[in-house]
Design a protein around this motif. Sequence first.
Motif, short mmCIF file in Angstrom:
data_model
loop_
_atom_site.label_atom_id
_atom_site.label_comp_id
_atom_site.label_asym_id
_atom_site.label_seq_id
_atom_site.Cartn_x
_atom_site.Cartn_y
_atom_site.Cartn_z
N VAL A 1 49.85 43.14 44.73
CA VAL A 1 49.95 42.40 43.48
C VAL A 1 48.91 41.29 43.54
N MET A 2 47.99 41.31 42.59
CA MET A 2 46.92 40.32 42.55
C MET A 2 47.42 39.03 41.90
N LEU A 3 46.97 37.90 42.45
CA LEU A 3 47.27 36.59 41.89
C LEU A 3 45.97 35.99 41.38
N THR A 4 46.00 35.47 40.16
CA THR A 4 44.80 34.85 39.62
C THR A 4 45.14 33.65 38.75
N ILE B 1 42.81 36.41 43.96
CA ILE B 1 41.50 36.98 43.66
C ILE B 1 40.37 36.05 44.10
N LYS B 2 40.50 34.76 43.79
CA LYS B 2 39.43 33.80 44.10
C LYS B 2 39.72 33.11 45.43
N MET B 3 38.96 33.48 46.46
CA MET B 3 39.09 32.85 47.78
C MET B 3 37.69 32.66 48.35
N ILE C 1 37.93 41.36 35.91
CA ILE C 1 38.33 41.38 37.33
C ILE C 1 39.70 42.02 37.48
N VAL C 2 40.62 41.69 36.58
CA VAL C 2 41.96 42.26 36.64
C VAL C 2 41.89 43.78 36.46
#
Length: 127
Positions: A79-82, A55-57, A89-90
């Motif tokens: 699949v989101m990674l955080t 998510i954070k890039m 955000i999720v």
Amino acid sequence: MNGVRVLLIDDEVPYTDALAKRLGRRGLSVMTAGGGAQALEIMAANVFDVILLDIKMAGMDGIKTLSAIKRRHPEVEVVMLTAHANTDIVISSLAMGAFDYVLKPAEVEELVRKIDDAARTKRSNSK
């Protein structure tokens, strides 16, 4: 699930390289991208079953990347990674079509289970 094609998108190169090797040892076919723009270029020339997306890039963040992926490749599961348990955000990413999310650093076995579930969903939706 051997042969599942995975694209891992994260701007933390040491993390991405290590995770790609671990997933590869479990029979997954893994490519990596250091950011959203690079991922979209890779996806234009390759087909993937599952995307693992941070998510954070820097630059194009995960939410913008997710939006672009779903516009261009709606059939692929993401699949989101955080590293940050930001529920807003999720929830937003799930509403945009993400399959699921995983908190970083994730256990490899947990990731493999999510990837398998996402790949099965993609295959059943393709029929």
